[in-house]
Design an enzyme around this catalytic site. Sequence first.
Site, mmCIF file in Angstrom:
data_model
loop_
_atom_site.group_PDB
_atom_site.id
_atom_site.type_symbol
_atom_site.label_atom_id
_atom_site.label_comp_id
_atom_site.label_asym_id
_atom_site.label_seq_id
_atom_site.Cartn_x
_atom_site.Cartn_y
_atom_site.Cartn_z
ATOM 1 N N LYS A 181 47.120 -64.860 57.573
ATOM 2 C CA LYS A 181 48.322 -64.209 58.107
ATOM 3 C C LYS A 181 48.124 -62.704 58.158
ATOM 4 O O LYS A 181 48.003 -62.053 57.119
ATOM 5 C CB LYS A 181 49.551 -64.508 57.251
ATOM 6 C CG LYS A 181 50.811 -64.047 57.984
ATOM 7 C CD LYS A 181 51.987 -63.808 57.078
ATOM 8 C CE LYS A 181 52.091 -62.422 56.533
ATOM 9 N NZ LYS A 181 52.386 -61.378 57.514
ATOM 10 N N GLY A 233 47.143 -56.289 49.556
ATOM 11 C CA GLY A 233 48.437 -55.677 49.846
ATOM 12 C C GLY A 233 48.941 -54.931 48.636
ATOM 13 O O GLY A 233 48.160 -54.511 47.777
ATOM 14 N N SER A 234 50.253 -54.801 48.563
ATOM 15 C CA SER A 234 50.839 -53.973 47.510
ATOM 16 C C SER A 234 50.823 -54.702 46.161
ATOM 17 O O SER A 234 50.804 -55.934 46.102
ATOM 18 C CB SER A 234 52.275 -53.627 47.888
ATOM 19 O OG SER A 234 53.008 -54.823 48.023
ATOM 20 N N THR A 235 50.891 -53.921 45.102
ATOM 21 C CA THR A 235 50.887 -54.493 43.754
ATOM 22 C C THR A 235 52.146 -55.326 43.526
ATOM 23 O O THR A 235 52.091 -56.397 42.901
ATOM 24 C CB THR A 235 50.750 -53.361 42.719
ATOM 25 O OG1 THR A 235 49.456 -52.768 42.910
ATOM 26 C CG2 THR A 235 50.858 -53.871 41.292
ATOM 27 N N GLY A 238 51.635 -58.568 45.194
ATOM 28 C CA GLY A 238 50.547 -59.238 44.464
ATOM 29 C C GLY A 238 51.060 -59.929 43.205
ATOM 30 O O GLY A 238 50.668 -61.059 42.889
ATOM 31 N N GLU A 255 43.623 -57.980 45.879
ATOM 32 C CA GLU A 255 43.152 -56.601 46.127
ATOM 33 C C GLU A 255 44.401 -55.779 46.366
ATOM 34 O O GLU A 255 45.038 -55.901 47.417
ATOM 35 C CB GLU A 255 42.262 -56.552 47.373
ATOM 36 C CG GLU A 255 41.014 -57.412 47.298
ATOM 37 C CD GLU A 255 39.933 -56.788 46.446
ATOM 38 O OE1 GLU A 255 40.101 -55.638 45.993
ATOM 39 O OE2 GLU A 255 38.922 -57.461 46.211
ATOM 40 N N CYS A 289 43.908 -47.971 50.476
ATOM 41 C CA CYS A 289 44.159 -48.352 49.090
ATOM 42 C C CYS A 289 43.331 -47.509 48.125
ATOM 43 O O CYS A 289 43.774 -47.177 47.036
ATOM 44 C CB CYS A 289 43.834 -49.820 48.899
ATOM 45 S SG CYS A 289 42.235 -50.256 49.579
ATOM 46 N N GLU A 386 51.764 -44.904 44.259
ATOM 47 C CA GLU A 386 50.976 -44.860 45.486
ATOM 48 C C GLU A 386 51.886 -44.419 46.649
ATOM 49 O O GLU A 386 52.881 -45.087 46.937
ATOM 50 C CB GLU A 386 50.416 -46.257 45.765
ATOM 51 C CG GLU A 386 49.434 -46.290 46.904
ATOM 52 C CD GLU A 386 48.923 -47.702 47.174
ATOM 53 O OE1 GLU A 386 49.723 -48.652 47.116
ATOM 54 O OE2 GLU A 386 47.720 -47.839 47.451
#
Length: 481
Positions: A181, A233-235, A238, A255, A289, A386
């Site tokens: 996706k 993607g983002s933490t 995640g 990641e 990132c 971030e």
Amino acid sequence: MRFEYAPAPESRSVVTLRDSYGLFIGGEFVAGSSVFKTISPATEEVLAEVTHAGPEDVDRAVAAARQAYERVWSVMPGRERGKYLFRIARLLQERARELAVLETMDNGKPIRESRDVDVPLAAAHFFYHAGWADKLSYAGFGPSPRPLGVVGQVIPWNFPLLMLAWKIAPALACGNTVVLKPAETTPLTALVFAEICQQADLPPGVVNIVTGDGSTGQLLVAHPGIDKVAFTGSTAVGKEIARACAVSGKRLTLELGGKAANVVFDDSPVDQAVEGIVNGIFFNQGHVCCAGSRLLVQESIADELLSALKRRMMTLRLGDPMDKNTDIGAINSRPQLDKIQELTASGEAEGAERWSAPCPLPDRGFWFPPTVFTGVSAAHRIAQEEIFGPVLSVLTFRTPAEAIEKANNTPYGLSAGVWTEKGSLILWMASRLRAGVVWANTFNRFDPAAPFGGYKESGFGREGGRHGLEAYLDVLGGSDV
Ligand code: TAP
């Protein structure tokens, strides 16, 4: 002195946009439950209509991947799989200009970067993993590493085609099939990649592309027919995915985000370090990132370095991403621009000093000027969170030990940079920095042979290199693939 350049626009005519794109399932483009529009962030014009995959569409895609896994791909000898990967790599090269233009239109990144970085590196990933497909028994995971099965992959918008290549190439080389996706705001190069799979005669169902938003991603990662989830993607997302996959038996690699320190010592060549700092934080509008978003500069050279940095930033050209002279393109979306504006406002509110390169911003689209914050303390949000935009937070240090303490003082641990002419200091620093990648006297260098990944809230698992294969193999043994 500021040089003026005549406009050098890349032509859009190399791209043939369809009005509407279906989902790529079982080797064909098929209709789905509903549609949404993807726009150019530089102009806000609608580029195409894209299909939103709902539960039944995700079911179909997973079933197609399962069938292809069991009947074709997992039983095909590695040397045959490798040929398909080579073919895809060559087709990526053949269609490189079209892909670069399309990526720039959909993402907003400068054409120079999509042309010179994203697309060549995507092809390089397929070439590299094509070479592994028939050598997995020699990769150091035992004599008979086996594929895992059907892999669900979810990727972000900052390097759409490149992240796709990082995900699909190793998965296929190892004998898995995939359902991927792409991000809602950047689906178009993934859909051209689907055409490339058709051109390469890839067996139907080996690669399936389901477009949609976060809800499609949620359906995919939670699907019981998936054996492994690979997410970039983002933490925050995640962590959600880690919870969704817990006790499901699915393998998982994450990641996630980063807040990298770029550490400059007083013996480093200032001009070279300035180029590394600019590349570290302003490449891809800072939507990276592993961006060097925190500059840690030794106090004795801070004034000199910052003056040189600001002089250099005044030469950066912001504007039309399709112009070959552009350095800073558009911010990918309105929500991302809002996030950058909110975090930079917090920087000022907490007492840091903002300086932006003086450059006019276009009237339409989403834009943010290259910006530096000085007087930043480690406790400020702009030193911890971030920003994912062209914003640099500057901190100072006196000793190497203090540099390490400050560099490691974030929840993240993805990358770091060290600038010094002393090799021994580079090694001393590299062994103490809690970061998956440490660059020495350079920044943002990528190679398919080099593993990439994080510590702490930057995630786990590696992509690229021999280590990256492990994420797609059952390394405990079984019959040969
Ligand atoms: P996210 O919001 O996390 O989105 C990433 C992907 O996940 C998108 O395809 C998104 O779909 C989808 N998604 C959203 N919610 C989901 C859910 N609940 N379940 C499953 N999938 C879901 O990140 P982003 O804003 O696109 O990307 C920026 C982040 O990625 C940054 O934090 C950056 O550091 C990180 N990043 C990390 C790396 C590595 S290698 N560590 C590389 C690139 C980027 P929609 O976009 O359609 O909502």
